[in-house]
Design a protein around this motif. Structure first.
Motif, PDB file in Angstrom:
ATOM      1  N   ASN A 185       6.494  -5.631   4.796  1.00 35.19           N
ATOM      2  CA  ASN A 185       5.368  -4.565   4.339  1.00 35.19           C
ATOM      3  C   ASN A 185       6.021  -3.254   4.173  1.00 35.19           C
ATOM      4  OD1 ASN A 185       5.826  -4.349   6.893  1.00 35.19           O
ATOM      5  ND2 ASN A 185       3.702  -3.829   7.608  1.00 35.19           N
ATOM      6  N   LYS A 186       7.316  -3.261   4.114  1.00 36.46           N
ATOM      7  CA  LYS A 186       8.088  -1.972   4.044  1.00 36.46           C
ATOM      8  C   LYS A 186       9.146  -1.769   2.922  1.00 36.46           C
ATOM      9  CE  LYS A 186       8.355  -1.446   9.133  1.00 36.46           C
ATOM     10  NZ  LYS A 186       7.474  -2.558   9.498  1.00 36.46           N
TER      11      LYS A 186
ATOM     12  N   SER B 244       5.416   3.535  -2.528  1.00 40.25           N
ATOM     13  CA  SER B 244       5.119   4.039  -1.306  1.00 40.25           C
ATOM     14  C   SER B 244       3.287   4.303  -0.903  1.00 40.25           C
ATOM     15  CB  SER B 244       5.476   5.678  -1.303  1.00 40.25           C
ATOM     16  OG  SER B 244       4.982   6.553  -2.120  1.00 40.25           O
TER      17      SER B 244
ATOM     18  N   GLN C  94       1.715   1.401  -1.528  1.00 41.01           N
ATOM     19  CA  GLN C  94       1.534   0.151  -1.305  1.00 41.01           C
ATOM     20  C   GLN C  94       2.222  -0.327   0.196  1.00 41.01           C
ATOM     21  OE1 GLN C  94       3.073  -2.344  -4.400  1.00 41.01           O
ATOM     22  NE2 GLN C  94       1.458  -1.777  -5.657  1.00 41.01           N
ATOM     23  N   TYR C  95       3.470   0.203   0.558  1.00 38.90           N
ATOM     24  CA  TYR C  95       4.282  -0.358   1.630  1.00 38.90           C
ATOM     25  C   TYR C  95       4.466   1.194   2.682  1.00 38.90           C
ATOM     26  CZ  TYR C  95       5.420  -4.249  -1.504  1.00 38.90           C
ATOM     27  OH  TYR C  95       4.982  -5.321  -2.297  1.00 38.90           O
ATOM     28  N   GLU C  96       4.939   0.865   3.522  1.00 38.80           N
ATOM     29  CA  GLU C  96       5.510   1.867   4.725  1.00 38.80           C
ATOM     30  C   GLU C  96       6.655   1.999   4.276  1.00 38.80           C
ATOM     31  OE1 GLU C  96       6.765   2.200   9.521  1.00 38.80           O
ATOM     32  OE2 GLU C  96       5.376   0.535   8.819  1.00 38.80           O
ATOM     33  N   VAL C  97       7.087   3.637   4.382  1.00 39.69           N
ATOM     34  CA  VAL C  97       8.752   3.799   3.843  1.00 39.69           C
ATOM     35  C   VAL C  97       9.355   4.222   5.257  1.00 39.69           C
ATOM     36  CG1 VAL C  97       9.849   5.627   2.776  1.00 39.69           C
ATOM     37  CG2 VAL C  97       7.511   4.839   1.970  1.00 39.69           C
ATOM     38  N   ILE C  98      10.605   3.686   5.079  1.00 36.35           N
ATOM     39  CA  ILE C  98      11.564   3.839   6.103  1.00 36.35           C
ATOM     40  C   ILE C  98      12.616   4.678   5.398  1.00 36.35           C
ATOM     41  CG2 ILE C  98      13.406   2.953   7.663  1.00 36.35           C
ATOM     42  CD1 ILE C  98      11.641   0.452   7.749  1.00 36.35           C
TER      43      ILE C  98
END
Length: 113
Positions: A3-4, A104, A106-110
């Motif tokens: 999910n990232k 970004s 839709q997903y968590e950003v690292i």
């Protein structure tokens, strides 16, 4: 990690007096990442990060393997054009900022900066 997404904004992991060390640490990061069973949905490269996608970088070898495992790898078009590396890309595909904004949302950003 599914999910990232990972945002890479540099070709050197961390800061210090020796750029070669940062490049080595970046390569190690992708070496370890490709060995994981839980991978991110995508990896997006911006600014100097697009150099990781080129033939000059050992990271590109690991990124190809990560792509083969189903992870989407993208290089920012504006950045690829700015650094004039389109013909040197060994991994990933060129994408735009609008695509990163969609990812970004839709997903968590690292972020690796």
């Amino acid at each position: 990690m599914q999910n990232k997404i990972i945002l890479v904004t540099t070709d050197s992991f961390g800061t210090g007096n020796d750029p070669a060390l940062g490049e080595n640490v970046m390569e190690t990061y992708f070496t370890v990442l490709k060995q994981q069973t839980d991978l991110p949905a995508a990896i997006f490269f911006m600014n100097r990060g697009v150099y990781c996608l080129t033939e000059q970088s050992l990271c590109s070898l690991h990124l190809k393997e990560i792509e083969e495992k189903g992870v989407k790898v993208f290089g920012c078009k504006t950045c690829v054009d700015h650094y004039n590396v389109e013909n040197e890309l060994a991994a990933g595909e060129i994408s735009g900022m609008a695509h990163f904004v969609e990812l970004s949302a839709q997903y968590e950003v690292i972020t690796i900066a």
